[in-house]
Design a protein around this motif. Structure first.
Motif, short mmCIF file in Angstrom:
data_model
loop_
_atom_site.label_atom_id
_atom_site.label_comp_id
_atom_site.label_asym_id
_atom_site.label_seq_id
_atom_site.Cartn_x
_atom_site.Cartn_y
_atom_site.Cartn_z
N ALA A 149 0.83 -1.21 0.00
CA ALA A 149 0.00 0.00 0.00
C ALA A 149 0.86 1.26 0.00
CB ALA A 149 -0.93 0.00 1.21
N LEU A 150 1.96 1.24 0.75
CA LEU A 150 2.87 2.39 0.78
C LEU A 150 3.52 2.59 -0.58
CD1 LEU A 150 4.50 4.62 2.23
CD2 LEU A 150 6.16 2.83 2.86
N MET A 151 3.99 1.51 -1.21
CA MET A 151 4.66 1.63 -2.50
C MET A 151 3.70 2.12 -3.58
SD MET A 151 7.66 0.85 -1.57
CE MET A 151 8.45 -0.06 -0.24
N LEU A 152 2.44 1.69 -3.51
CA LEU A 152 1.45 2.18 -4.46
C LEU A 152 1.27 3.68 -4.31
CD1 LEU A 152 -0.72 1.82 -6.61
CD2 LEU A 152 -2.32 1.21 -4.78
N ARG A 153 1.16 4.14 -3.07
CA ARG A 153 1.01 5.58 -2.82
C ARG A 153 2.20 6.36 -3.39
NH1 ARG A 153 -1.35 8.95 1.55
NH2 ARG A 153 -2.30 7.05 2.38
N ILE A 154 3.40 5.82 -3.18
CA ILE A 154 4.61 6.49 -3.66
C ILE A 154 4.63 6.53 -5.19
CG2 ILE A 154 7.13 6.29 -3.82
CD1 ILE A 154 7.05 5.18 -0.93
N LEU A 155 4.32 5.41 -5.82
CA LEU A 155 4.36 5.33 -7.28
C LEU A 155 3.33 6.27 -7.90
CD1 LEU A 155 6.23 3.74 -9.08
CD2 LEU A 155 4.49 1.96 -9.28
N GLN A 156 2.15 6.32 -7.33
CA GLN A 156 1.14 7.24 -7.84
C GLN A 156 1.57 8.70 -7.69
OE1 GLN A 156 -2.17 5.83 -5.46
NE2 GLN A 156 -2.99 4.58 -7.14
N ALA A 157 2.23 9.00 -6.57
CA ALA A 157 2.73 10.37 -6.36
C ALA A 157 3.86 10.69 -7.32
CB ALA A 157 3.19 10.54 -4.91
N PHE A 158 4.69 9.70 -7.67
CA PHE A 158 5.73 9.92 -8.68
C PHE A 158 5.08 10.29 -10.02
CE2 PHE A 158 9.39 7.17 -6.75
CZ PHE A 158 9.55 8.12 -5.76
N GLY A 159 3.92 9.70 -10.31
CA GLY A 159 3.21 10.05 -11.52
C GLY A 159 2.77 11.51 -11.50
N GLU A 160 2.31 11.98 -10.35
CA GLU A 160 1.92 13.39 -10.23
C GLU A 160 3.13 14.30 -10.39
OE1 GLU A 160 0.09 13.55 -6.43
OE2 GLU A 160 -1.66 12.33 -7.02
N GLU A 161 4.28 13.88 -9.86
CA GLU A 161 5.50 14.67 -10.02
C GLU A 161 5.96 14.68 -11.47
OE1 GLU A 161 6.97 16.59 -7.66
OE2 GLU A 161 5.20 16.04 -6.49
N THR A 162 5.73 13.59 -12.18
CA THR A 162 6.04 13.56 -13.61
C THR A 162 5.29 14.66 -14.35
OG1 THR A 162 6.56 11.18 -13.72
CG2 THR A 162 5.73 12.19 -15.72
N GLU A 163 4.02 14.81 -14.06
CA GLU A 163 3.22 15.85 -14.71
C GLU A 163 3.72 17.24 -14.33
OE1 GLU A 163 -0.79 15.06 -13.59
OE2 GLU A 163 -0.88 13.13 -14.61
N ALA A 164 4.11 17.41 -13.06
CA ALA A 164 4.59 18.72 -12.60
C ALA A 164 5.90 19.09 -13.28
CB ALA A 164 4.76 18.71 -11.08
N VAL A 165 6.83 18.13 -13.37
CA VAL A 165 8.12 18.41 -14.02
C VAL A 165 7.92 18.72 -15.50
CG1 VAL A 165 10.34 17.39 -14.69
CG2 VAL A 165 9.49 17.09 -12.37
N ALA A 166 7.03 17.98 -16.15
CA ALA A 166 6.77 18.23 -17.57
C ALA A 166 6.28 19.66 -17.78
CB ALA A 166 5.76 17.22 -18.10
N ARG A 167 5.40 20.13 -16.90
CA ARG A 167 4.92 21.50 -17.02
C ARG A 167 6.04 22.50 -16.77
NH1 ARG A 167 0.55 19.32 -14.01
NH2 ARG A 167 1.41 20.23 -12.10
N GLU A 168 6.84 22.27 -15.74
CA GLU A 168 7.90 23.21 -15.37
C GLU A 168 8.98 23.31 -16.45
OE1 GLU A 168 9.32 21.77 -11.65
OE2 GLU A 168 7.39 22.04 -10.64
N ARG A 169 9.32 22.19 -17.07
CA ARG A 169 10.40 22.17 -18.05
C ARG A 169 9.91 22.27 -19.49
NH1 ARG A 169 15.28 18.16 -16.02
NH2 ARG A 169 15.37 18.88 -13.84
N GLY A 170 8.61 22.33 -19.66
CA GLY A 170 8.08 22.41 -21.02
C GLY A 170 8.33 21.15 -21.82
N LEU A 171 8.20 19.99 -21.18
CA LEU A 171 8.48 18.71 -21.83
C LEU A 171 7.19 18.05 -22.30
CD1 LEU A 171 11.00 17.30 -19.19
CD2 LEU A 171 11.58 18.24 -21.43
N PRO A 172 7.25 17.28 -23.39
CA PRO A 172 6.10 16.44 -23.74
C PRO A 172 5.83 15.48 -22.59
CG PRO A 172 7.71 16.50 -25.53
CD PRO A 172 8.37 17.11 -24.34
#
Length: 386
Positions: A312-335
């Motif tokens: 359950a902890l690892m799932l929470r972390i992995l899902q949050a990494f997905g949210e960070e992926t979206e944030a970094v893409a916006r910040e860096r202007g990445l596809p």
């Protein structure tokens, strides 16, 4: 007149230089030599014969001779295994205990992958085939390759996972479908036993990681995948010390044991310890009933126990990494799902990812003690400094 002629010649030279420079820039971008160039993601993206397919970046065409040499196919519940009975990629073992004409190594690989995948899904992890990143992939394939022939640089590895979606129009066996794949070293002695052990859960979990997030920090990819190996193994009867190494307590320890660990597989101690601390506050592992009776060709159980601490902890972390992926893409202007390799592996992401882990630990039912308190007090940015 002469002045006009010289001016015209000068303009011509400038235009030629501009054209040469433009061609140079395009060529450098193609080779990935300039910052921001979209470079290969992993071994699959760099293999000979891989081309951009008409479907776009999501599904590429491969004419790799080694993969096309795998003319035998076994399919189980949509999982396809490709292999060879002769030639450089012939299986090192052709044992067939049930006498059905399919080598046990092949059947066991498909059975194990289907079992593990269904357990991952039952516990909330997103199927890579349902990920926006891999929306064009139709199946998950296992390629049994002789790694020494396929790519001598990985000859000592037991398995590989690939983040490219590929189709093989030159292979009748593959039916021209866009697929995700893992590869198992068909020539490495003992790999049949590893297929029934940790190898399939490890490589398959990489596909789940790729489907959740774009980050390719080795301490995250390899360390967490080592934790995932225990999904079908007997945790309580093997290597209990793997769960008891205390969490890092200082920035120096976090850097040495996690961010800059020369052996990323060794970071399993960090992830396993988090799992051990989290197990008391999480629900039991979900297990589809029909999987309990599954047996490998030799009669041994596919699922050794129903304990998977920390899921359950690892799932929470992995899902949050997905949210960070979206944030970094916006910040860096990445596809969103086509990051350059340098952005995927950028160590500047380390503090960001570790803060996700800390927040997840703080938000779960983990009982706080001195060990947890010291870990949560670490500033990951301080640990990421050289």
């Amino acid at each position: 007149m002469e002045r006009s002629r010289r001016r015209g010649a000068a303009v011509t030279r400038v235009r030629r230089m501009q054209a040469v420079l433009a061609l140079s820039v395009l060529w450098a971008l193609f080779l990935g030599l300039l910052p921001g160039a979209a470079r290969a993601q992993d071994q699959a993206d760099r293999e000979p014969g891989l081309q951009q397919g008409p479907e776009g970046a999501g599904c590429r065409i491969s004419k790799n001779a080694h993969r096309l040499a795998l003319t035998q196919r076994h399919e189980f519940n949509g999982i396809r295994v490709f292999y060879a009975l002769d030639g450089p990629h012939a299986l090192y073992t052709g044992v067939d205990l049930n006498g059905n004409g399919v080598p046990d190594m092949v059947e066991d690989a498909a059975l194990h992958l289907d079992t593990v995948r269904r357990i991952y899904l039952a516990n909330g992890f997103r199927d890579p085939l349902r990920s926006p990143r891999f929306r064009q992939a139709e199946t998950i394939d296992i390629d049994l390759l002789n790694f020494d022939a396929y790519s001598p640089g990985v000859a000592d590895k037991r398995g590989l996972s690939f983040s490219a979606v590929i189709r093989y129009p030159g292979s009748r066996a593959r039916a021209d479908r866009c697929t995700l794949s893992i590869a198992i070293n068909a020539a490495l002695a003992g790999n049949h036993e590893r297929v029934k052990d940790y190898l399939i859960p490890h490589e398959l979990f990489h596909l789940f990681q790729y489907g959740h997030a774009m980050f390719r920090a080795s301490w995250y990819l390899e360390g967490m995948a080592k934790w995932a190996e225990w999904v079908t193994l007997a945790e309580n009867r093997r290597n209990p010390t793997l769960w008891s190494t205390p969490l890092p307590a200082t920035p120096t320890e976090l850097r040495a044991r996690v961010f800059a660990n020369p052996n990323p597989y060794d970071v399993r101690h960090f992830w396993n310890r988090l799992a051990e601390l989290a197990k008391a506050g999480e629900p039991p592992m979900a297990m589809p009933d029909e999987l309990r009776a599954r047996r490998f060709a030799d009669g041994s159980p596919v699922v050794r126990d129903e304990i998977w601490r920390g899921h359950a902890l690892m799932l929470r972390i992995l899902q949050a990494f997905g949210e960070e992926t979206e944030a970094v893409a916006r910040e860096r202007g990445l596809p969103p799902y086509q990051w350059p390799d340098a952005d995927q592996r950028d160590t500047a992401h380390n503090p960001r990812l570790m803060r996700v882990v800390q927040r997840a630990v703080a938000a779960t039912g983990i009982r706080h003690n001195d060990e947890i308190a010291r870990f949560l007090a670490i500033d990951p940015a301080a640990a990421n400094q050289n």
